[in-house]
Enzyme design. Sequence first.
Site, PDB file in Angstrom:
ATOM      1  N   GLU A   1       8.346 -14.315 104.245  1.00 17.66           N
ATOM      2  CA  GLU A   1       7.746 -13.383 105.197  1.00 17.66           C
ATOM      3  C   GLU A   1       6.452 -13.928 105.758  1.00 17.66           C
ATOM      4  OE1 GLU A   1       8.086 -10.384 106.703  1.00 17.66           O
ATOM      5  OE2 GLU A   1      10.209 -10.604 106.234  1.00 17.66           O
TER       6      GLU A   1
ATOM      7  N   SER B   1       2.247 -12.079  88.977  1.00 15.72           N
ATOM      8  CA  SER B   1       0.962 -12.507  88.393  1.00 15.72           C
ATOM      9  C   SER B   1       0.760 -11.937  86.998  1.00 15.72           C
ATOM     10  CB  SER B   1      -0.196 -12.040  89.270  1.00 15.72           C
ATOM     11  OG  SER B   1      -0.048 -12.515  90.578  1.00 15.72           O
TER      12      SER B   1
ATOM     13  N   SER C   1       0.940  -4.563  93.069  1.00 17.43           N
ATOM     14  CA  SER C   1       0.652  -3.579  94.122  1.00 17.43           C
ATOM     15  C   SER C   1       1.626  -2.410  94.059  1.00 17.43           C
ATOM     16  CB  SER C   1       0.763  -4.224  95.506  1.00 17.43           C
ATOM     17  OG  SER C   1      -0.117  -5.301  95.630  1.00 17.43           O
TER      18      SER C   1
ATOM     19  N   GLN D   1       6.082  -6.033  92.758  1.00 18.98           N
ATOM     20  CA  GLN D   1       6.286  -7.469  92.532  1.00 18.98           C
ATOM     21  C   GLN D   1       5.539  -7.885  91.263  1.00 18.98           C
ATOM     22  OE1 GLN D   1       3.956  -9.925  95.020  1.00 18.98           O
ATOM     23  NE2 GLN D   1       5.035 -11.810  94.535  1.00 18.98           N
ATOM     24  N   GLY D   2       6.276  -8.093  90.176  1.00 19.50           N
ATOM     25  CA  GLY D   2       5.661  -8.452  88.897  1.00 19.50           C
ATOM     26  C   GLY D   2       5.660  -9.955  88.680  1.00 19.50           C
TER      27      GLY D   2
ATOM     28  N   ASN E   1      -7.322 -18.409  99.434  1.00 16.92           N
ATOM     29  CA  ASN E   1      -7.654 -19.331 100.535  1.00 16.92           C
ATOM     30  C   ASN E   1      -8.025 -20.716 100.014  1.00 16.92           C
ATOM     31  OD1 ASN E   1      -7.137 -17.185 102.154  1.00 16.92           O
ATOM     32  ND2 ASN E   1      -9.010 -17.338 103.346  1.00 16.92           N
ATOM     33  N   GLU E   2      -8.574 -20.787  98.797  1.00 18.34           N
ATOM     34  CA  GLU E   2      -8.898 -22.113  98.232  1.00 18.34           C
ATOM     35  C   GLU E   2      -7.594 -22.888  97.989  1.00 18.34           C
ATOM     36  OE1 GLU E   2     -10.129 -19.225  96.977  1.00 18.34           O
ATOM     37  OE2 GLU E   2     -12.155 -19.417  97.783  1.00 18.34           O
TER      38      GLU E   2
HETATM   39  C1  LIG Z   1      -4.844  -6.955  96.807  1.00 16.94           C
HETATM   40  C2  LIG Z   1      -4.005  -7.809  95.941  1.00 16.94           C
HETATM   41  C3  LIG Z   1      -2.663  -7.515  95.772  1.00 16.94           C
HETATM   42  C4  LIG Z   1      -1.884  -8.279  94.920  1.00 16.94           C
HETATM   43  N1  LIG Z   1      -0.594  -7.898  94.720  1.00 16.94           N
HETATM   44  C5  LIG Z   1       0.162  -8.585  93.830  1.00 16.94           C
HETATM   45  C6  LIG Z   1       1.476  -8.135  93.513  1.00 16.94           C
HETATM   46  O1  LIG Z   1       1.964  -7.130  94.030  1.00 16.94           O
HETATM   47  N2  LIG Z   1       2.190  -8.832  92.598  1.00 16.94           N
HETATM   48  C7  LIG Z   1       1.694  -9.942  92.001  1.00 16.94           C
HETATM   49  O2  LIG Z   1       2.410 -10.550  91.208  1.00 16.94           O
HETATM   50  N3  LIG Z   1       0.432 -10.385  92.256  1.00 16.94           N
HETATM   51  C8  LIG Z   1      -0.346  -9.729  93.152  1.00 16.94           C
HETATM   52  N4  LIG Z   1      -1.636 -10.136  93.413  1.00 16.94           N
HETATM   53  C9  LIG Z   1      -2.179 -11.240  92.643  1.00 16.94           C
HETATM   54  C10 LIG Z   1      -2.456 -12.488  93.450  1.00 16.94           C
HETATM   55  O3  LIG Z   1      -1.266 -13.156  93.716  1.00 16.94           O
HETATM   56  C11 LIG Z   1      -3.447 -13.328  92.620  1.00 16.94           C
HETATM   57  O4  LIG Z   1      -4.659 -12.629  92.559  1.00 16.94           O
HETATM   58  C12 LIG Z   1      -3.684 -14.677  93.236  1.00 16.94           C
HETATM   59  O5  LIG Z   1      -2.528 -15.473  93.145  1.00 16.94           O
HETATM   60  C13 LIG Z   1      -4.837 -15.416  92.514  1.00 16.94           C
HETATM   61  O6  LIG Z   1      -4.641 -15.443  91.160  1.00 16.94           O
HETATM   62  P1  LIG Z   1      -5.765 -14.949  90.138  1.00 16.94           P
HETATM   63  O7  LIG Z   1      -6.253 -13.616  90.584  1.00 16.94           O
HETATM   64  O8  LIG Z   1      -5.221 -15.086  88.770  1.00 16.94           O
HETATM   65  O9  LIG Z   1      -6.977 -15.948  90.360  1.00 16.94           O
HETATM   66  P2  LIG Z   1      -7.081 -17.426  89.772  1.00 16.94           P
HETATM   67  O10 LIG Z   1      -5.831 -18.167  90.056  1.00 16.94           O
HETATM   68  O11 LIG Z   1      -7.553 -17.356  88.368  1.00 16.94           O
HETATM   69  O12 LIG Z   1      -8.231 -18.014  90.675  1.00 16.94           O
HETATM   70  C14 LIG Z   1      -9.628 -17.722  90.445  1.00 16.94           C
HETATM   71  C15 LIG Z   1     -10.433 -18.512  91.482  1.00 16.94           C
HETATM   72  O13 LIG Z   1     -10.192 -19.923  91.289  1.00 16.94           O
HETATM   73  C16 LIG Z   1      -9.715 -20.506  92.486  1.00 16.94           C
HETATM   74  N5  LIG Z   1      -8.703 -21.524  92.182  1.00 16.94           N
HETATM   75  C17 LIG Z   1      -7.653 -21.384  91.346  1.00 16.94           C
HETATM   76  N6  LIG Z   1      -6.917 -22.525  91.320  1.00 16.94           N
HETATM   77  C18 LIG Z   1      -7.524 -23.373  92.179  1.00 16.94           C
HETATM   78  C19 LIG Z   1      -7.248 -24.695  92.601  1.00 16.94           C
HETATM   79  N7  LIG Z   1      -6.190 -25.374  92.140  1.00 16.94           N
HETATM   80  N8  LIG Z   1      -8.090 -25.264  93.515  1.00 16.94           N
HETATM   81  C20 LIG Z   1      -9.165 -24.585  94.000  1.00 16.94           C
HETATM   82  N9  LIG Z   1      -9.481 -23.328  93.624  1.00 16.94           N
HETATM   83  C21 LIG Z   1      -8.675 -22.730  92.731  1.00 16.94           C
HETATM   84  C22 LIG Z   1      -9.085 -19.363  93.256  1.00 16.94           C
HETATM   85  O14 LIG Z   1      -9.065 -19.626  94.658  1.00 16.94           O
HETATM   86  C23 LIG Z   1     -10.004 -18.194  92.920  1.00 16.94           C
HETATM   87  O15 LIG Z   1     -11.145 -18.214  93.734  1.00 16.94           O
HETATM   88  C24 LIG Z   1      -2.438  -9.395  94.253  1.00 16.94           C
HETATM   89  C25 LIG Z   1      -3.790  -9.707  94.458  1.00 16.94           C
HETATM   90  C26 LIG Z   1      -4.565  -8.928  95.268  1.00 16.94           C
HETATM   91  C27 LIG Z   1      -6.027  -9.275  95.443  1.00 16.94           C
END
Ligand SMILES: Cc1cc2nc3c(=O)[nH]c(=O)nc-3n(C[C@H](O)[C@H](O)[C@H](O)COP(=O)(O)OP(=O)(O)OC[C@H]3O[C@@H](n4cnc5c(N)ncnc54)[C@H](O)[C@@H]3O)c2cc1C
Length: 398
Positions: free
Chosen positions: A245, A129, A161, A126-127, A385-386
């Site tokens: 899902e 992020s 992933s 899933q591309g 979770n935030e």
């Molecule tokens: C194990 C794992 C598997 C994953 N697999 C995939 C995958 O297969 N394909 C894919 O596309 N992505 C995948 N992801 C990515 C995942 O969707 C992102 O990590 C997630 O959406 C958070 O984005 P970020 O890491 O850029 O963090 P950010 O969005 O930069 O957030 C950083 C911190 O800021 C907080 N934050 C951000 N915005 C807000 C807000 N508006 N209010 C309050 N707090 C906020 C967040 O909660 C976090 O603590 C995966 C992530 C993990 C950990």
Amino acid sequence: MKFRFSAADEAFRQEVRQFVRDNLDPALKRKVELGLRLERADYVAWYGKLEQRGWITPGWPPEHGGPGWTHLQRYIFDEETQLGGAPRIITSGINMLGPVLIAFGTAEQKARYLPAIRRSETWWGQGFSEPGSGSDLASLRTTAVREGDHYVVNGHKIWTSYAHVCEMLFCLVRTDPDAAKPQQGISFLLIDAKTPGVTIRPIRMLDGGRDLNEVFLDNVRVPVGNLVGEENKGWSYGKYLLGHERTGIAGIGGCKQQLARARRLAAAQPLGEGCLLDDPAVRERLAALETDLMALEFTSLRILSANQSVRVPGVEASILKVRGTELRQQILDLLVDIAGPWAVPFSEEAMLEGFDDESPTPEAFVAVAANALDARKASIYGGTNEVQRNVIAKVMSS
Ligand SMILES: Cc1cc2nc3c(=O)[nH]c(=O)nc-3n(C[C@H](O)[C@H](O)[C@H](O)COP(=O)(O)OP(=O)(O)OC[C@H]3O[C@@H](n4cnc5c(N)ncnc54)[C@H](O)[C@@H]3O)c2cc1C
């Protein structure tokens, strides 16, 4: 509201339980129960059994090979397979892309991709992020520019992933940089991971694994036939996918499995004349977690039984996700405390060797620390979770 499983649901539970007993390879069961890392071949071996039984795509409609289960049957299936020590169905092709192709794909795309997903021949990554575009996904910057009968894709995906073991990727890409809103200029593209210009680089994770990846897309030529649905409508397909899902989002079966593991480990740790399970402090923590889990389980069942549509509504899903992942992390933290000096956050290989030759790490404790570290990810993926709390707050205050 009172909740009770019907006699038919209980019969179905027995059927699934027996199926797991009869079909799950004991070596694979042992790996799952010890929390050891699974390879693609491990998953595929189990998925093959599910496929033969017609159970590999629980969320797909029957005309595309789904079993036609109710929400509760899917819940029971998840719970029984996890309690029985079977690997979960983790593939994005089954859980995410399949429902999107069924709803929005062309007849050719369905015929070409769905059977191979069901048979676990093609794994999909899933591309979505990107660096800087996770929670704020609509800000994504990967571009796809139409050139004749191809799109030329350039960008950088991250946290993808299993991309390192995937044949294909489904990606959100920007096709109209001038659209009025960021969500409006996005399209949903299927990309063969072997196309020149695709570079996949695994990321080392906290538990030592490498299931996540960076994906670099450098002038990747993608046939226009690989566009899903309409150009610039990809955001709505992505939202459909993310909301689809959610029946198992609380992860109750997994939490139960880990609590059972905590009890086993506490019983295996000597303490004085008895074992750690005799310690009132350990019993109290176990009881508190079991009570919290029971509360979550009934919340989950109430929501699922009241809701027979395919999707679980957003705010309920957010509540289940936050509570389920918090509980999972608390249970894994308890496991670490139970394992005590055996909970060493090294690689599995190092842990198997133990501290020295005279005191090898008992097998049951080998992966505890790695599993607890790995559980940190649960409150990040699928929407942090935030961000889920923002969804809950918005609905509660409206
Ligand atoms: C194990 C794992 C598997 C994953 N697999 C995939 C995958 O297969 N394909 C894919 O596309 N992505 C995948 N992801 C990515 C995942 O969707 C992102 O990590 C997630 O959406 C958070 O984005 P970020 O890491 O850029 O963090 P950010 O969005 O930069 O957030 C950083 C911190 O800021 C907080 N934050 C951000 N915005 C807000 C807000 N508006 N209010 C309050 N707090 C906020 C967040 O909660 C976090 O603590 C995966 C992530 C993990 C950990």
